[in-house]
Design an enzyme around this catalytic site. Sequence first.
Site, PDB file in Angstrom:
ATOM      1  N   GLY A  14       0.768  -1.235   0.000  1.00  0.00           N
ATOM      2  CA  GLY A  14       0.000   0.000   0.000  1.00  0.00           C
ATOM      3  C   GLY A  14       0.806   1.295   0.000  1.00  0.00           C
ATOM      4  O   GLY A  14       0.343   2.308   0.516  1.00  0.00           O
ATOM      5  N   THR A  15       2.009   1.280  -0.618  1.00  0.00           N
ATOM      6  CA  THR A  15       2.761   2.546  -0.649  1.00  0.00           C
ATOM      7  C   THR A  15       2.067   3.564  -1.563  1.00  0.00           C
ATOM      8  O   THR A  15       2.151   4.763  -1.314  1.00  0.00           O
ATOM      9  CB  THR A  15       4.226   2.350  -1.098  1.00  0.00           C
ATOM     10  OG1 THR A  15       4.251   1.886  -2.439  1.00  0.00           O
ATOM     11  CG2 THR A  15       4.968   1.382  -0.192  1.00  0.00           C
ATOM     12  N   ASN A  16       1.398   3.093  -2.601  1.00  0.00           N
ATOM     13  CA  ASN A  16       0.658   4.039  -3.450  1.00  0.00           C
ATOM     14  C   ASN A  16      -0.552   4.604  -2.708  1.00  0.00           C
ATOM     15  O   ASN A  16      -0.881   5.778  -2.864  1.00  0.00           O
ATOM     16  CB  ASN A  16       0.236   3.373  -4.762  1.00  0.00           C
ATOM     17  CG  ASN A  16       1.373   3.358  -5.763  1.00  0.00           C
ATOM     18  OD1 ASN A  16       1.727   4.396  -6.321  1.00  0.00           O
ATOM     19  ND2 ASN A  16       1.981   2.198  -5.952  1.00  0.00           N
ATOM     20  N   MET A  93      -4.041  -6.765  -7.202  1.00  0.00           N
ATOM     21  CA  MET A  93      -3.485  -7.856  -7.998  1.00  0.00           C
ATOM     22  C   MET A  93      -4.512  -8.859  -8.522  1.00  0.00           C
ATOM     23  O   MET A  93      -4.139  -9.946  -8.947  1.00  0.00           O
ATOM     24  CB  MET A  93      -2.401  -8.588  -7.187  1.00  0.00           C
ATOM     25  CG  MET A  93      -1.262  -7.684  -6.764  1.00  0.00           C
ATOM     26  SD  MET A  93      -0.519  -6.773  -8.151  1.00  0.00           S
ATOM     27  CE  MET A  93       0.893  -6.026  -7.331  1.00  0.00           C
ATOM     28  N   ILE A  95      -7.407  -9.634 -11.388  1.00  0.00           N
ATOM     29  CA  ILE A  95      -7.966  -9.122 -12.648  1.00  0.00           C
ATOM     30  C   ILE A  95      -9.488  -9.186 -12.556  1.00  0.00           C
ATOM     31  O   ILE A  95     -10.071 -10.249 -12.312  1.00  0.00           O
ATOM     32  CB  ILE A  95      -7.428  -9.898 -13.871  1.00  0.00           C
ATOM     33  CG1 ILE A  95      -5.904  -9.671 -13.960  1.00  0.00           C
ATOM     34  CG2 ILE A  95      -8.111  -9.437 -15.160  1.00  0.00           C
ATOM     35  CD1 ILE A  95      -5.233 -10.291 -15.162  1.00  0.00           C
ATOM     36  N   LEU A  96     -10.113  -8.012 -12.710  1.00  0.00           N
ATOM     37  CA  LEU A  96     -11.565  -7.923 -12.556  1.00  0.00           C
ATOM     38  C   LEU A  96     -12.251  -8.211 -13.888  1.00  0.00           C
ATOM     39  O   LEU A  96     -11.659  -8.020 -14.949  1.00  0.00           O
ATOM     40  CB  LEU A  96     -11.924  -6.519 -12.053  1.00  0.00           C
ATOM     41  CG  LEU A  96     -11.305  -6.184 -10.686  1.00  0.00           C
ATOM     42  CD1 LEU A  96     -11.416  -4.695 -10.380  1.00  0.00           C
ATOM     43  CD2 LEU A  96     -11.953  -7.020  -9.587  1.00  0.00           C
ATOM     44  N   ASN A 110      -5.873   2.953 -12.801  1.00  0.00           N
ATOM     45  CA  ASN A 110      -4.909   1.935 -12.370  1.00  0.00           C
ATOM     46  C   ASN A 110      -3.509   2.502 -12.517  1.00  0.00           C
ATOM     47  O   ASN A 110      -3.226   3.218 -13.469  1.00  0.00           O
ATOM     48  CB  ASN A 110      -5.041   0.691 -13.254  1.00  0.00           C
ATOM     49  CG  ASN A 110      -4.040  -0.396 -12.885  1.00  0.00           C
ATOM     50  OD1 ASN A 110      -3.875  -0.735 -11.700  1.00  0.00           O
ATOM     51  ND2 ASN A 110      -3.350  -0.937 -13.879  1.00  0.00           N
ATOM     52  N   HIS A 112       0.344   1.378 -13.164  1.00  0.00           N
ATOM     53  CA  HIS A 112       1.133   0.226 -13.629  1.00  0.00           C
ATOM     54  C   HIS A 112       2.606   0.619 -13.624  1.00  0.00           C
ATOM     55  O   HIS A 112       2.956   1.702 -14.110  1.00  0.00           O
ATOM     56  CB  HIS A 112       0.687  -0.193 -15.035  1.00  0.00           C
ATOM     57  CG  HIS A 112       1.416  -1.397 -15.522  1.00  0.00           C
ATOM     58  ND1 HIS A 112       1.132  -2.671 -15.068  1.00  0.00           N
ATOM     59  CD2 HIS A 112       2.471  -1.522 -16.364  1.00  0.00           C
ATOM     60  CE1 HIS A 112       1.963  -3.525 -15.628  1.00  0.00           C
ATOM     61  NE2 HIS A 112       2.787  -2.853 -16.420  1.00  0.00           N
TER      62      HIS A 112
HETATM   63  C1  GAR Z   1       3.200  -1.009  -7.449  1.00  0.00           C
HETATM   64  O1  GAR Z   1       4.470  -0.958  -8.037  1.00  0.00           O
HETATM   65  C2  GAR Z   1       2.113  -1.014  -8.505  1.00  0.00           C
HETATM   66  O2  GAR Z   1       2.409  -0.205  -9.611  1.00  0.00           O
HETATM   67  C3  GAR Z   1       2.127  -2.460  -8.905  1.00  0.00           C
HETATM   68  O3  GAR Z   1       2.277  -3.170  -7.693  1.00  0.00           O
HETATM   69  C4  GAR Z   1       2.976  -2.356  -6.751  1.00  0.00           C
HETATM   70  C5  GAR Z   1       2.143  -2.231  -5.492  1.00  0.00           C
HETATM   71  O4  GAR Z   1       2.822  -1.548  -4.486  1.00  0.00           O
HETATM   72  N1  GAR Z   1       0.910  -2.802  -9.587  1.00  0.00           N
HETATM   73  C6  GAR Z   1       0.864  -3.699 -10.564  1.00  0.00           C
HETATM   74  O5  GAR Z   1       1.816  -4.342 -10.925  1.00  0.00           O
HETATM   75  C7  GAR Z   1      -0.509  -3.879 -11.199  1.00  0.00           C
HETATM   76  N2  GAR Z   1      -0.392  -4.476 -12.482  1.00  0.00           N
HETATM   77  P1  GAR Z   1       2.071  -0.868  -3.274  1.00  0.00           P
HETATM   78  O6  GAR Z   1       1.119  -1.894  -2.673  1.00  0.00           O
HETATM   79  O7  GAR Z   1       3.195  -0.530  -2.326  1.00  0.00           O
HETATM   80  O8  GAR Z   1       1.345   0.353  -3.774  1.00  0.00           O
END
Ligand code: GAR
Length: 213
Positions: A14-16, A93, A95-96, A110, A112
């Site tokens: 969940g850093t994003n 993670m 796919i819906l 989203n 990516h």
């Molecule tokens: C992030 O790098 C995000 O872009 C990627 O997973 C990581 C999640 O990190 N998402 C994908 O690959 C989706 N296809 P987070 O949980 O620390 O935000």
Amino acid sequence: MSAKRIAVLVSGGGTNLQALIDAQRRGDTAGGEIAAVIASKPGAYALERAARAGIPGYVVARRDYPDSRAMTVALVDKLKELDIDLVVLAGFMVILTEEMVRAYPNAILNVHPALIPSFCGEGYYGLHVHEKALEYGVKLSGATVHFVSEACDGGPIVLQKAVEVEVDDTPETLQRRIMEQAEWVILPRAVSLFCQGRLQVEGRTVRILKQSD
Ligand code: GAR
């Protein structure tokens, strides 16, 4: 205009999500409010980040449903019950299926961790994306925020930011640099633009409208 109610969908660290919470605290996501965090796994650390920020957290776990369609329908029901306007997939993670896009046309963002259309599509998620980029030997990678359509990673692109690959990068160091320099910057920016009503989708192109005074 009332604030747009945002749901952030997560699966892991969940850093994003944290970048979005921090942006909201700074007042950088005016016009929007994170109203819910929904995790696809019960123990996701992102749920702790939500709790610390006083945001309600929910779990809609893939393993509680027979297939991804049933899970998607349950998720849509939850989002409607919470009166959500914008859905943000932030390291989500699962796919819906198309029920999600039909319920929220051009209202799902989203992030990516690559420059789409490179290193994207099925099987390209998390660290795998950076492994593939290093294997290929690219000198630039980065991140993309796009609207979600029925094609995996194939919806209209909102923002992209390039990041240089360094000679001794590992998938982990590249992932971290892309998060810091690109994802945590462009995801809050895209959410803010959406909440201000400044994203206009024309076919595959997203026009960013000028700020109205
Ligand atoms: C992030 O790098 C995000 O872009 C990627 O997973 C990581 C999640 O990190 N998402 C994908 O690959 C989706 N296809 P987070 O949980 O620390 O935000």
